[in-house]
Design an enzyme around this catalytic site. Structure first.
Site, PDB file in Angstrom:
ATOM      1  N   ARG A   1       0.763  -1.157  -0.072  1.00  0.00           N
ATOM      2  CA  ARG A   1       0.056   0.155  -0.043  1.00  0.00           C
ATOM      3  C   ARG A   1       0.822   1.036  -0.193  1.00  0.00           C
ATOM      4  NH1 ARG A   1      -3.321  -0.279   5.088  1.00  0.00           N
ATOM      5  NH2 ARG A   1      -1.344  -1.174   5.754  1.00  0.00           N
TER       6      ARG A   1
ATOM      7  N   ASN B   1      -5.932  -3.010   2.417  1.00  0.00           N
ATOM      8  CA  ASN B   1      -6.079  -4.382   2.396  1.00  0.00           C
ATOM      9  C   ASN B   1      -7.574  -5.008   2.713  1.00  0.00           C
ATOM     10  OD1 ASN B   1      -3.228  -4.651   2.300  1.00  0.00           O
ATOM     11  ND2 ASN B   1      -2.826  -4.531   4.595  1.00  0.00           N
TER      12      ASN B   1
END
Length: 101
Positions: free
Chosen positions: A29, A47
């Site tokens: 990320r 996520n």
């Protein structure tokens, strides 16, 4: 205003991206946000509970393609990408790039 002009550009595109494999716990990320910021792409990444990472990316078509290519190439070094699914979606006018927790 440059930001307003970019948002009305006919070349603005958006993609929903799903990445599976070993993509959590490997800075995926954070790395995606850095790549998106570097290319002026906006959106978000998070996520999922099933171990995948999903993202919404939008911006100039060439910039979005560059970010997509980074994901397809495997993302950050510690990631092990098994599959990438990209779907064209409507731009939402996001500003900045956010990591959703």
């Amino acid at each position: 205003m440059v930001g307003t002009e970019a948002r009305t550009d006919a070349h603005l595109v958006a993609r929903a991206v799903e990445v599976t494999g070993r993509v959590q716990g490997v800075s995926f990320r954070w790395s995606l946000r850095r790549v998106a910021d570097r290319h002026g792409v906006t959106g978000w990444v998070r996520n999922r509970d099933d171990g995948a990472v999903e993202a919404h990316i939008e911006g100039d078509a060439d910039a979005v393609e560059t970010v997509e290519a980074w994901v397809h190439a495997g993302g950050p070094p510690a990631a092990e990408v098994a599959e990438v699914t990209v779907t064209s979606v409507e731009p939402t006018g996001t500003e900045g790039f956010t990591i959703v927790r």
